[in-house]
Scaffold this active site. Structure first.
Site, PDB file in Angstrom:
ATOM      1  N   GLU A  66       0.687  -1.118  -0.060  1.00 54.51           N
ATOM      2  CA  GLU A  66       0.002   0.037   0.028  1.00 54.51           C
ATOM      3  C   GLU A  66       0.797   1.119   0.050  1.00 54.51           C
ATOM      4  O   GLU A  66       0.714   2.314  -0.657  1.00 54.51           O
ATOM      5  CB  GLU A  66      -1.027   0.048   1.139  1.00 54.51           C
ATOM      6  N   TYR A 149      -7.205   6.571   3.551  1.00 59.99           N
ATOM      7  CA  TYR A 149      -7.239   5.441   2.387  1.00 59.99           C
ATOM      8  C   TYR A 149      -6.385   4.169   2.854  1.00 59.99           C
ATOM      9  O   TYR A 149      -7.047   3.117   2.782  1.00 59.99           O
ATOM     10  CB  TYR A 149      -6.740   5.632   1.017  1.00 59.99           C
ATOM     11  N   ASP A 167     -10.127   5.113  -2.822  1.00 60.55           N
ATOM     12  CA  ASP A 167      -9.010   5.446  -3.608  1.00 60.55           C
ATOM     13  C   ASP A 167      -9.479   6.125  -4.864  1.00 60.55           C
ATOM     14  O   ASP A 167     -10.706   6.501  -5.350  1.00 60.55           O
ATOM     15  CB  ASP A 167      -7.934   4.293  -3.772  1.00 60.55           C
TER      16      ASP A 167
END
Length: 320
Positions: A66, A149, A167
DNA sequence: CAAGCGTGGTC
DNA sequence: TGACCAAGCTT
């Protein structure tokens, strides 16, 4: 088929009006369960085989992915992610090293402050959270480099929890399919969050797969430019499609100039530091950019960010 | 909250 | 070719 009206999972306060007055009308011509099975079925058949989605991927591996995927394409992340986890299989492994090693290992992924923040997050996990990636949203959010996020993504993908994961891909899919516009606004709005909440499956495991499935749809089909609407499972339901795909109207979307900016100079300076394992003399840094004023400003910025460490007058290195 | 922050690829 | 885009975060 009649349009389906979806009531948000979290109703607004009664003071806002009569019951139901604030419900979000989602004019998608699909009942919610059909919407879910349509997108989930598409995902099952079309999902990319990405390593951080396998059952073997640890929460740390998911978290590293991520961080790397924040503004960097999947294709460039794949090899960097594998090398990173080979070297630092756990947060403690990374925390034991100097932050400069994280910056060096980050290579040319871009936005190297992410490397520094990932290192800082690993230190926090090791020192304050028992060495394991936290599994709750609020604690994740408190980590360096983890925003709304990323906290939702890690909680959802690694721990299979139910979260709104918004996102750029998800925002675009909903902008088109639900709102009927080609692009979402620049900043995430409360209305978007309400829509996403209203569409989130009730079951946690299903919601987690739904989150990645909608992202994947945005990444592979409902793309920013040249969407493949003919291949889209939501083709007949999509509000934007039904409206005749009206082009985006609104302020010009911000471009990212780069040539000649401080960012470019910072990139060149840091590239020299990354390639050199010891200290670097001022003269070697001076060689990367002709304008001494801009060069000095860029170097000062790198030092202020903690990406570069002054050793003595005119000598620099990556942070120890 | 708009601006700043890397790098590479595409049309 | 330059503008736009790529799983955002921080200040």
């Amino acid at each position: 088929m009649a349009a389906t009206t979806v009531t948000p999972a979290v109703p607004r306060p009664a003071a806002a009006g009569p019951a139901g007055a604030d419900s979000v009308a989602v004019p998608l011509a699909l009942p919610l369960p059909v919407l879910h099975s349509t997108v989930l079925g598409w995902y099952e058949a079309n999902a990319r085989d990405l390593p951080w989605r396998t059952p073997e991927a640890t929460p740390w591996a998911v978290m590293v992915s991520e961080f790397m995927l924040q503004q960097t394409p999947v294709k460039r992340v794949l090899p960097a992610w594998a090398a990173w986890l080979e070297r630092w299989p756990t947060p403690a492994d990374l925390a034991a090293e100097a932050p400069g090693e994280a910056v060096r290992m980050w290579g040319r992924l871009g936005y190297p402050r992410r490397a520094l923040r990932l290192h800082a997050a690993a230190v926090a996990i090791t020192e304050e959270h028992g060495g394991g990636v936290p599994d709750d949203h609020a604690t994740l959010l408190s980590l360096p480099g983890v925003g709304e996020y990323t906290a939702a993504a890690v909680a959802s993908f690694a721990f299979r929890q139910r979260h709104v994961v918004l996102d750029t891909n998800v925002r675009r899919v909903f902008a088109r399919a639900v709102t009927g516009v080609e692009y979402p606004a620049q900043a995430t709005t409360a209305a978007e969050r309400r829509t996403a909440t209203a569409l989130l499956p009730a079951d946690a495991e299903t919601a987690a797969t739904w989150a990645v499935a909608v992202m994947e749809l945005g990444a592979l089909v409902c793309t920013a430019r040249g969407p493949e609407c003919g291949d889209c499972p939501l083709f007949t339901a999509c509000v934007w499609q039904r409206a005749g795909c009206p082009p985006y109207e609104g302020p010009a979307r911000r471009g990212q100039s780069y040539e000649g900016t401080d960012r470019q100079v910072r990139g060149k300076l840091l590239a020299v530091l990354r390639a050199e394992h010891g200290t670097v003399e001022q003269a070697r840094l001076d060689a990367v950019w002709p304008d001494p004023v801009q060069r000095a400003r860029a170097l000062d910025g790198l030092v202020a960010d903690g990406l570069v460490e002054p050793v003595e007058q005119g000598v620099y290195r990556l942070p120890q």
